[in-house]
Design a protein around this motif. Structure first.
Motif, PDB file in Angstrom:
ATOM      1  N   THR A   1     -13.969  -8.296  -7.063  1.00  0.00           N
ATOM      2  CA  THR A   1     -14.694  -7.320  -7.874  1.00  0.00           C
ATOM      3  C   THR A   1     -13.826  -6.080  -8.029  1.00  0.00           C
ATOM      4  OG1 THR A   1     -15.726  -6.213  -5.995  1.00  0.00           O
ATOM      5  CG2 THR A   1     -16.868  -8.153  -6.901  1.00  0.00           C
ATOM      6  N   ARG A   2     -14.179  -5.222  -8.967  1.00  0.00           N
ATOM      7  CA  ARG A   2     -13.429  -3.975  -9.146  1.00  0.00           C
ATOM      8  C   ARG A   2     -13.467  -3.145  -7.875  1.00  0.00           C
ATOM      9  NH1 ARG A   2      -9.258  -1.753 -11.271  1.00  0.00           N
ATOM     10  NH2 ARG A   2      -9.690  -3.235 -12.966  1.00  0.00           N
ATOM     11  N   GLU A   3     -14.593  -3.134  -7.198  1.00  0.00           N
ATOM     12  CA  GLU A   3     -14.724  -2.356  -5.966  1.00  0.00           C
ATOM     13  C   GLU A   3     -13.820  -2.918  -4.878  1.00  0.00           C
ATOM     14  OE1 GLU A   3     -16.148  -1.474  -1.953  1.00  0.00           O
ATOM     15  OE2 GLU A   3     -16.351  -3.421  -2.966  1.00  0.00           O
ATOM     16  N   GLN A   4     -13.761  -4.226  -4.762  1.00  0.00           N
ATOM     17  CA  GLN A   4     -12.878  -4.844  -3.758  1.00  0.00           C
ATOM     18  C   GLN A   4     -11.416  -4.585  -4.085  1.00  0.00           C
ATOM     19  OE1 GLN A   4     -14.432  -8.782  -4.272  1.00  0.00           O
ATOM     20  NE2 GLN A   4     -15.715  -8.692  -2.423  1.00  0.00           N
ATOM     21  N   TYR A   5     -11.067  -4.703  -5.360  1.00  0.00           N
ATOM     22  CA  TYR A   5      -9.689  -4.421  -5.781  1.00  0.00           C
ATOM     23  C   TYR A   5      -9.302  -2.986  -5.424  1.00  0.00           C
ATOM     24  CZ  TYR A   5      -5.892  -3.003  -8.826  1.00  0.00           C
ATOM     25  OH  TYR A   5      -4.722  -2.454  -9.296  1.00  0.00           O
ATOM     26  N   GLU A   6     -10.177  -2.042  -5.709  1.00  0.00           N
ATOM     27  CA  GLU A   6      -9.871  -0.639  -5.446  1.00  0.00           C
ATOM     28  C   GLU A   6      -9.766  -0.349  -3.954  1.00  0.00           C
ATOM     29  OE1 GLU A   6      -8.918   1.430  -7.544  1.00  0.00           O
ATOM     30  OE2 GLU A   6      -9.596   0.675  -9.492  1.00  0.00           O
ATOM     31  N   ARG A   7     -10.625  -0.973  -3.158  1.00  0.00           N
ATOM     32  CA  ARG A   7     -10.529  -0.799  -1.709  1.00  0.00           C
ATOM     33  C   ARG A   7      -9.173  -1.244  -1.193  1.00  0.00           C
ATOM     34  NH1 ARG A   7     -15.521  -4.228  -0.140  1.00  0.00           N
ATOM     35  NH2 ARG A   7     -14.461  -4.423   1.882  1.00  0.00           N
ATOM     36  N   LEU A   8      -8.709  -2.357  -1.676  1.00  0.00           N
ATOM     37  CA  LEU A   8      -7.410  -2.862  -1.262  1.00  0.00           C
ATOM     38  C   LEU A   8      -6.280  -1.980  -1.797  1.00  0.00           C
ATOM     39  CD1 LEU A   8      -8.066  -6.659  -1.821  1.00  0.00           C
ATOM     40  CD2 LEU A   8      -7.950  -5.471   0.383  1.00  0.00           C
ATOM     41  N   ALA A   9      -6.424  -1.539  -3.040  1.00  0.00           N
ATOM     42  CA  ALA A   9      -5.378  -0.694  -3.626  1.00  0.00           C
ATOM     43  C   ALA A   9      -5.213   0.615  -2.866  1.00  0.00           C
ATOM     44  CB  ALA A   9      -5.709  -0.412  -5.099  1.00  0.00           C
ATOM     45  N   GLY A  10      -6.287   1.056  -2.218  1.00  0.00           N
ATOM     46  CA  GLY A  10      -6.226   2.314  -1.479  1.00  0.00           C
ATOM     47  C   GLY A  10      -5.644   2.195  -0.090  1.00  0.00           C
ATOM     48  N   LEU A  11      -5.278   0.995   0.339  1.00  0.00           N
ATOM     49  CA  LEU A  11      -4.702   0.821   1.656  1.00  0.00           C
ATOM     50  C   LEU A  11      -3.338   1.493   1.750  1.00  0.00           C
ATOM     51  CD1 LEU A  11      -5.468  -2.929   2.451  1.00  0.00           C
ATOM     52  CD2 LEU A  11      -6.459  -0.941   3.567  1.00  0.00           C
ATOM     53  N   PRO A  12      -3.054   2.137   2.875  1.00  0.00           N
ATOM     54  CA  PRO A  12      -1.709   2.691   3.055  1.00  0.00           C
ATOM     55  C   PRO A  12      -0.700   1.563   3.188  1.00  0.00           C
ATOM     56  CG  PRO A  12      -2.945   2.868   5.103  1.00  0.00           C
ATOM     57  CD  PRO A  12      -3.912   2.392   4.046  1.00  0.00           C
ATOM     58  N   GLU A  13       0.498   1.821   2.726  1.00  0.00           N
ATOM     59  CA  GLU A  13       1.540   0.806   2.838  1.00  0.00           C
ATOM     60  C   GLU A  13       2.110   0.784   4.247  1.00  0.00           C
ATOM     61  OE1 GLU A  13       4.318   0.658  -0.496  1.00  0.00           O
ATOM     62  OE2 GLU A  13       3.002   2.066  -1.530  1.00  0.00           O
ATOM     63  N   GLY A  14       2.853  -0.278   4.546  1.00  0.00           N
ATOM     64  CA  GLY A  14       3.453  -0.416   5.857  1.00  0.00           C
ATOM     65  C   GLY A  14       2.608  -1.257   6.785  1.00  0.00           C
ATOM     66  N   SER A  15       3.018  -1.314   8.026  1.00  0.00           N
ATOM     67  CA  SER A  15       2.345  -2.193   9.010  1.00  0.00           C
ATOM     68  C   SER A  15       1.054  -1.610   9.501  1.00  0.00           C
ATOM     69  CB  SER A  15       3.273  -2.438  10.183  1.00  0.00           C
ATOM     70  OG  SER A  15       3.670  -1.236  10.770  1.00  0.00           O
TER      71      SER A  15
END
Length: 279
Positions: free
Chosen positions: A265-279
């Motif tokens: 969903t758009r909400e799930q996509y955005e939640r993932l997109a907001g994750l910080p990069e790296g480990s």
């Protein structure tokens, strides 16, 4: 709805989840048998783009794919890469972008792959010791002679992509990229603006995706694995992304290709997109 295919160079249609063959090696009889079967299974499951390179086993990877799949089924694209030669010192490889060397490498690849024409040939690395117009001019000449269909690049910046496009049509770029490593976002956006395919290598962030709480949570919500979620995120992130996850396991191959059925969903996509990069 997320598209399931992409036309590389505007006309070469492939399914958007390909297969990276880098890890396939005939090092032992057991490995050779298993890896031949894996390549065949990828095609059985609908893969239409397989990525290889001279550097992967210094020709052994290309030989193995030809043994597994030749004569190639209609619609299957074997993309390979040139521009690097083996050495016995230093890092074990050197740039090899001289026009005569590139021409020789393409002829060698055609022989190993049992092809008369390579539909997508990528320059593995730009050679800093050879002017870019000379490197790309050699590949353009080979394309005009009918030995290549389309020309791509690997590990380039957005500026280098622009410089290359001023010399010859560029059909693809292959850079490292995944949900947790988006250093090359500017390159992706440049590809998107130009309609150039972006083939992320290491698209899964191996060993890290399942350890991230938010990824695991989304995976549970959509009844998928974390690996499938991060691949589905890539497919949703840009229409020009064509992931090429690699593996030596049939189970992992099937898991990777299962990402085609995952819908975020758009909400799930955005939640993932907001994750910080790296480990």
């Amino acid at each position: 709805m997320t598209a399931t295919t992409f036309r590389i160079g505007g006309d070469l249609e492939v399914r958007r989840l390909g297969f990276g063959a880098m890890h396939l090696r005939p090092d032992t009889d057991e490995a050779r048998t298993a890896h031949l079967a894996l390549a065949r299974r990828a095609v059985e499951l609908g893969v239409t783009l397989i990525d290889t390179a001279h550097m992967y086993g210094w020709g052994a990877n290309e030989d193995l794919l030809a043994e597994a799949l030749y004569p190639y089924p209609d619609g299957l694209v074997i993309a390979t890469k040139v521009g690097i030669r083996h050495t016995t010192t230093g890092e074990g490889w050197r740039h090899a972008g001289e026009p005569a060397d590139l021409r020789a490498q393409v002829d060698e690849a055609l022989g190993r792959l049992r092809l008369e024409r390579i539909e997508l040939l990528q320059l593995h690395r730009l050679d800093p010791g050879v002017p870019l117009p000379e490197q790309l001019g050699a590949l353009r000449d080979l394309r005009d002679e009918g030995k290549l269909g389309r020309i791509g690049l690997s590990e380039v910046t957005a500026a280098e992509l622009a410089q290359a496009r001023a010399v010859v049509d560029i059909a693809s770029v292959q850079n490292r990229y995944n949900l947790l490593d988006r250093e090359h976002e500017p390159v992706l956006r440049a590809c998107e603006a130009a309609g150039v395919a972006f083939l992320p290598w290491r698209p899964v962030a191996a060993g890290r995706s399942g350890a991230r709480e938010e990824i695991a949570a989304v995976a549970k919500e959509v009844d998928a694995t974390p690996t499938q979620v991060v691949l589905a995120w890539l497919l949703a992130h840009s229409p020009v992304i064509v992931p090429i996850p690699g593996t030596t396991s049939v189970a992992h191959l099937e898991e990777n290709l299962g990402a085609n059925a995952v819908r975020l969903t758009r909400e799930q996509y955005e939640r993932l997109a907001g994750l910080p990069e790296g480990s």
